[in-house]
Design a protein around this motif. Structure first.
Motif, PDB file in Angstrom:
ATOM      1  N   LEU A  38      39.620  43.366  69.246  1.00 19.65           N
ATOM      2  CA  LEU A  38      39.339  42.897  68.807  1.00 19.65           C
ATOM      3  C   LEU A  38      39.249  43.416  67.033  1.00 19.65           C
ATOM      4  O   LEU A  38      38.295  44.168  67.409  1.00 19.65           O
ATOM      5  N   LYS A  39      40.196  43.071  66.191  1.00 15.18           N
ATOM      6  CA  LYS A  39      39.883  43.009  64.735  1.00 15.18           C
ATOM      7  C   LYS A  39      39.949  42.274  63.431  1.00 15.18           C
ATOM      8  O   LYS A  39      40.785  41.510  63.343  1.00 15.18           O
ATOM      9  N   LEU A  40      38.638  42.534  63.225  1.00 17.69           N
ATOM     10  CA  LEU A  40      38.420  41.666  62.130  1.00 17.69           C
ATOM     11  C   LEU A  40      38.038  41.854  60.681  1.00 17.69           C
ATOM     12  O   LEU A  40      37.714  43.103  60.133  1.00 17.69           O
ATOM     13  N   LYS A  41      38.992  41.794  60.085  1.00 18.17           N
ATOM     14  CA  LYS A  41      39.530  41.967  58.622  1.00 18.17           C
ATOM     15  C   LYS A  41      38.694  40.379  57.610  1.00 18.17           C
ATOM     16  O   LYS A  41      39.004  39.933  57.984  1.00 18.17           O
ATOM     17  N   ILE A  42      38.263  41.064  56.635  1.00 22.02           N
ATOM     18  CA  ILE A  42      37.434  40.407  55.781  1.00 22.02           C
ATOM     19  C   ILE A  42      38.674  40.570  54.619  1.00 22.02           C
ATOM     20  O   ILE A  42      37.475  40.990  53.267  1.00 22.02           O
ATOM     21  N   PRO A  43      39.815  40.255  53.826  1.00 24.43           N
ATOM     22  CA  PRO A  43      40.541  40.318  53.112  1.00 24.43           C
ATOM     23  C   PRO A  43      40.135  38.610  51.976  1.00 24.43           C
ATOM     24  O   PRO A  43      40.030  40.278  50.678  1.00 24.43           O
ATOM     25  N   ILE A  44      39.566  38.003  51.953  1.00 19.07           N
ATOM     26  CA  ILE A  44      39.163  37.843  50.785  1.00 19.07           C
ATOM     27  C   ILE A  44      37.436  36.956  50.598  1.00 19.07           C
ATOM     28  O   ILE A  44      37.185  36.323  51.917  1.00 19.07           O
ATOM     29  N   VAL A  45      36.793  37.136  49.885  1.00 18.08           N
ATOM     30  CA  VAL A  45      35.528  36.647  49.343  1.00 18.08           C
ATOM     31  C   VAL A  45      35.275  36.248  48.641  1.00 18.08           C
ATOM     32  O   VAL A  45      35.145  36.993  47.170  1.00 18.08           O
ATOM     33  N   ALA A  46      34.315  34.830  48.642  1.00 20.71           N
ATOM     34  CA  ALA A  46      34.915  34.045  47.309  1.00 20.71           C
ATOM     35  C   ALA A  46      33.049  33.283  47.794  1.00 20.71           C
ATOM     36  O   ALA A  46      32.032  33.115  47.969  1.00 20.71           O
ATOM     37  N   ASN A  47      32.616  32.887  45.347  1.00 25.97           N
ATOM     38  CA  ASN A  47      31.801  31.666  45.592  1.00 25.97           C
ATOM     39  C   ASN A  47      32.379  30.758  45.042  1.00 25.97           C
ATOM     40  O   ASN A  47      33.364  31.055  45.060  1.00 25.97           O
ATOM     41  N   SER A  48      31.054  29.911  44.493  1.00 26.80           N
ATOM     42  CA  SER A  48      32.282  29.098  43.689  1.00 26.80           C
ATOM     43  C   SER A  48      33.307  29.107  42.793  1.00 26.80           C
ATOM     44  O   SER A  48      34.057  28.247  42.380  1.00 26.80           O
ATOM     45  N   LYS A  49      33.402  30.257  42.109  1.00 28.23           N
ATOM     46  CA  LYS A  49      34.205  30.827  41.148  1.00 28.23           C
ATOM     47  C   LYS A  49      34.765  31.807  41.087  1.00 28.23           C
ATOM     48  O   LYS A  49      35.559  31.756  40.610  1.00 28.23           O
ATOM     49  N   LEU A  50      34.771  32.624  41.660  1.00 27.05           N
ATOM     50  CA  LEU A  50      35.875  33.825  41.814  1.00 27.05           C
ATOM     51  C   LEU A  50      35.937  33.983  43.181  1.00 27.05           C
ATOM     52  O   LEU A  50      34.484  33.835  44.363  1.00 27.05           O
ATOM     53  N   ALA A  51      37.272  35.136  43.394  1.00 24.05           N
ATOM     54  CA  ALA A  51      37.320  35.661  44.419  1.00 24.05           C
ATOM     55  C   ALA A  51      37.421  36.579  44.378  1.00 24.05           C
ATOM     56  O   ALA A  51      38.486  37.613  42.935  1.00 24.05           O
ATOM     57  N   PHE A  52      36.741  38.161  45.313  1.00 24.06           N
ATOM     58  CA  PHE A  52      37.838  39.663  45.194  1.00 24.06           C
ATOM     59  C   PHE A  52      38.642  39.364  46.448  1.00 24.06           C
ATOM     60  O   PHE A  52      37.839  38.962  47.777  1.00 24.06           O
ATOM     61  N   TYR A  53      39.389  40.013  45.784  1.00 25.87           N
ATOM     62  CA  TYR A  53      40.668  40.457  47.365  1.00 25.87           C
ATOM     63  C   TYR A  53      40.721  42.043  47.614  1.00 25.87           C
ATOM     64  O   TYR A  53      41.015  42.586  46.327  1.00 25.87           O
ATOM     65  N   ASP A  54      40.882  42.245  48.800  1.00 24.14           N
ATOM     66  CA  ASP A  54      40.935  43.267  49.261  1.00 24.14           C
ATOM     67  C   ASP A  54      41.687  43.877  50.698  1.00 24.14           C
ATOM     68  O   ASP A  54      41.393  43.489  51.869  1.00 24.14           O
ATOM     69  N   LYS A  55      43.054  43.459  50.673  1.00 22.35           N
ATOM     70  CA  LYS A  55      44.063  43.688  52.096  1.00 22.35           C
ATOM     71  C   LYS A  55      43.044  44.402  52.892  1.00 22.35           C
ATOM     72  O   LYS A  55      43.862  43.564  54.253  1.00 22.35           O
ATOM     73  N   GLU A  56      42.688  45.172  52.637  1.00 17.12           N
ATOM     74  CA  GLU A  56      42.475  45.595  53.851  1.00 17.12           C
ATOM     75  C   GLU A  56      40.797  45.779  54.838  1.00 17.12           C
ATOM     76  O   GLU A  56      40.557  46.404  55.516  1.00 17.12           O
ATOM     77  N   SER A  57      40.544  44.688  54.050  1.00 17.26           N
ATOM     78  CA  SER A  57      38.926  44.309  54.289  1.00 17.26           C
ATOM     79  C   SER A  57      37.565  45.133  53.479  1.00 17.26           C
ATOM     80  O   SER A  57      37.791  46.277  53.234  1.00 17.26           O
ATOM     81  N   VAL A  58      36.956  43.767  53.121  1.00 20.41           N
ATOM     82  CA  VAL A  58      36.024  44.325  52.089  1.00 20.41           C
ATOM     83  C   VAL A  58      34.838  45.085  52.871  1.00 20.41           C
ATOM     84  O   VAL A  58      34.792  45.107  54.491  1.00 20.41           O
ATOM     85  N   SER A  59      34.465  46.043  51.758  1.00 18.76           N
ATOM     86  CA  SER A  59      33.451  47.219  52.466  1.00 18.76           C
ATOM     87  C   SER A  59      32.098  47.132  52.596  1.00 18.76           C
ATOM     88  O   SER A  59      31.894  45.469  52.007  1.00 18.76           O
ATOM     89  N   ASN A  60      31.129  47.777  53.061  1.00 21.22           N
ATOM     90  CA  ASN A  60      30.047  47.644  52.371  1.00 21.22           C
ATOM     91  C   ASN A  60      29.251  47.688  50.696  1.00 21.22           C
ATOM     92  O   ASN A  60      28.505  47.136  50.833  1.00 21.22           O
ATOM     93  N   SER A  61      30.087  47.776  50.047  1.00 19.29           N
ATOM     94  CA  SER A  61      29.710  48.614  48.620  1.00 19.29           C
ATOM     95  C   SER A  61      31.070  47.098  48.446  1.00 19.29           C
ATOM     96  O   SER A  61      31.305  47.325  47.080  1.00 19.29           O
ATOM     97  N   TRP A  62      31.365  45.561  48.692  1.00 18.09           N
ATOM     98  CA  TRP A  62      31.886  44.597  48.180  1.00 18.09           C
ATOM     99  C   TRP A  62      31.329  44.083  46.350  1.00 18.09           C
ATOM    100  O   TRP A  62      32.045  43.989  45.929  1.00 18.09           O
ATOM    101  N   GLU A  63      29.991  44.391  46.760  1.00 16.24           N
ATOM    102  CA  GLU A  63      29.477  43.558  45.403  1.00 16.24           C
ATOM    103  C   GLU A  63      29.783  44.362  44.400  1.00 16.24           C
ATOM    104  O   GLU A  63      29.775  43.382  43.117  1.00 16.24           O
ATOM    105  N   THR A  64      29.938  45.823  44.486  1.00 14.45           N
ATOM    106  CA  THR A  64      30.031  46.054  43.284  1.00 14.45           C
ATOM    107  C   THR A  64      31.680  45.998  42.241  1.00 14.45           C
ATOM    108  O   THR A  64      32.092  45.716  41.663  1.00 14.45           O
ATOM    109  N   ASP A  65      32.015  46.199  44.498  1.00 10.39           N
ATOM    110  CA  ASP A  65      33.949  45.499  43.715  1.00 10.39           C
ATOM    111  C   ASP A  65      33.644  44.450  43.051  1.00 10.39           C
ATOM    112  O   ASP A  65      34.804  43.686  41.995  1.00 10.39           O
ATOM    113  N   PHE A  66      33.145  43.033  43.823  1.00  8.05           N
ATOM    114  CA  PHE A  66      32.851  41.919  43.374  1.00  8.05           C
ATOM    115  C   PHE A  66      32.890  41.149  41.953  1.00  8.05           C
ATOM    116  O   PHE A  66      33.141  40.689  41.317  1.00  8.05           O
ATOM    117  N   GLU A  67      31.514  42.928  41.353  1.00  5.31           N
ATOM    118  CA  GLU A  67      31.298  42.778  39.876  1.00  5.31           C
ATOM    119  C   GLU A  67      32.218  42.841  39.028  1.00  5.31           C
ATOM    120  O   GLU A  67      32.802  42.307  37.874  1.00  5.31           O
TER     121      GLU A  67
END
Ligand SMILES: NC(=O)c1ccc[n+]([C@@H]2O[C@H](COP(=O)([O-])OP(=O)(O)OC[C@H]3O[C@@H](n4cnc5c(N)ncnc54)[C@H](OP(=O)(O)O)[C@@H]3O)[C@@H](O)[C@H]2O)c1
Length: 360
Positions: A38-67
């Protein structure tokens, strides 16, 4: 070994639960792939206003990418994006605390998403909406899991569903459903501290809402009780729950939060009086109780025998006693941490895996 399956997760809500979940998924990922293909991928994470896209899945350093790279979004854009990418096995996770996000559920289901939610709102609105949602799920052959709505990571909803589906007659469910109210009465009953002191300790530990009246009002317990009743096919509404609020009239909503905080000592005498009335073998507990036969839902302060499962409760644990025909006078008891970002995120992940295993 079964064929490899890739699950695409869009995570809405990256607060305490959401961000812990990203970390847990990334930590568990390789084992899931090895053990279950089973491969779990998270290509999009979002808060109430903004979304961050990473087709290959967000990593543990997603917070800096999100900013740096997040962009304003609309739900329709996200639905179009996953379609365009031809992503399969879609799961939208609602880890928001929003009362309005649920308006997107139907569009998401129509757009091919299954839903996993930590947010209680969709299950506690009108019974009409409850049914409309389930109808949409059925029509589109999609699933909706929400184990963490009651008791966070504790397997309460699944257990109740299994008992119900297997034909056992559930007669009564009684328990301490709220971590903050558990702590408050466990401490208050076991020590000589005043009620206002215990309340302030609970706030310092981050157990209560910023306005503790939300906990003391019993509304959160009532919502959880409603969710359990509906699992048992009882068509009931939040207004049908009989709630004994512990917020005195003179400190209700019209009093500001600042005034309430300065006046919590007014709670000391009435609660001390209740404590003085207890027998030696009794403690105070704030419980939810569902009587399935009479279809009554109650949230109330009770005196409970010290040696019962509810009476023995410690810390901020939750406990659920499930009385059924098969279990007779010895209820099935589920107990443990009923709140907290770690156990809640773990419960959400467990729903994701359960759902993934049922996807083709
Ligand atoms: N924490 C627990 O112990 C626990 C236990 C059981 C269940 N839950 C449930 O889990 C959910 C999340 O709790 P939490 O403690 O993680 O909350 P939180 O820390 O307040 O985070 C909420 C997140 O949801 C986002 N959000 C709010 N409205 C949104 C919207 N309309 N669309 C997309 N995102 C939105 C917020 O973004 P912004 O920053 O932009 O507002 C934030 O990222 C709640 O429903 C809670 O009741 C929590």
């Amino acid at each position: 070994m079964s064929n490899s399956k890739t699950i695409h997760i869009v995570l809405f809500g990256i607060g305490q639960v959401g961000s812990t979940l990203i970390y847990q998924i990334n930590e568990t990922k390789s084992r899931l792939q090895q053990d279950q293909n089973l491969k779990l991928k998270i290509p999009i994470v979002a808060n109430s206003k903004l979304a961050f896209y990473d087709k290959e899945s967000v990593s543990n350093s997603w917070e800096t990418d999100f900013e740096s790279f997040s962009v304003p979004y609309k739900i329709e854009e996200i639905i179009r994006f996953v379609k365009h990418q031809k992503f399969e096995n879609l799961i939208a996770i609602d880890a928001t605390a929003s009362s309005t996000f649920i308006r997107n559920y139907i569009s998401l289901i129509e757009g091919g998403f299954n839903i996993v939610s930590a947010n209680k709102v969709a299950n506690t609105l009108s019974y009409d909406f409850y049914q409309t949602l389930r109808l949409a799920l059925k029509m589109h052959n999609k699933s909706f899991l929400y184990e963490t709505n009651v008791g966070a990571g504790l397997p309460v909803i699944e257990t109740i569903k299994n008992l119900y589906n297997s034909g056992d007659k559930i007669e009564r469910i009684k328990g301490v459903f709220s971590g903050s109210m558990s702590y408050i009465f466990n401490q208050f009953s076991a020590s000589d501290t005043t009620f206002s002191q215990v309340l302030s300790e609970a706030a310092k530990l981050g157990l209560t809402e910023p306005d503790a009246r939300e906990d003391l009002s019993g509304n959160d317990v009532a919502r959880k009780l409603l969710i359990l009743a509906r699992e048992l096919n009882i068509k009931t509404e939040l207004q049908d729950v009989k709630i004994e609020s512990l917020v005195p009239k003179q400190l209700n909503g019209k009093t500001t939060l600042h005034q309430f905080k300065n006046r919590t000592k007014e709670l000391d005498v009435p609660f001390q009086e209740l404590k003085n009335q207890l027998y030696k073998n009794q403690v105070l507990r704030y419980v939810g109780e569902l009587d399935v036969v009479s279809k009554t839902l109650e949230v109330k302060l009770i005196s409970e025998e010290k040696n019962s499962a509810i009476g023995q409760l410690k810390g901020a644990d939750s406990v659920f006693e499930i009385f059924t025909e098969s279990y007779g006078n010895n209820p099935l008891v589920i107990q443990g941490a009923g709140a907290g970002k770690q156990v809640t995120a773990r419960g959400v992940l467990s729903d994701v895996i359960k759902l993934s295993n049922n996807l083709n």
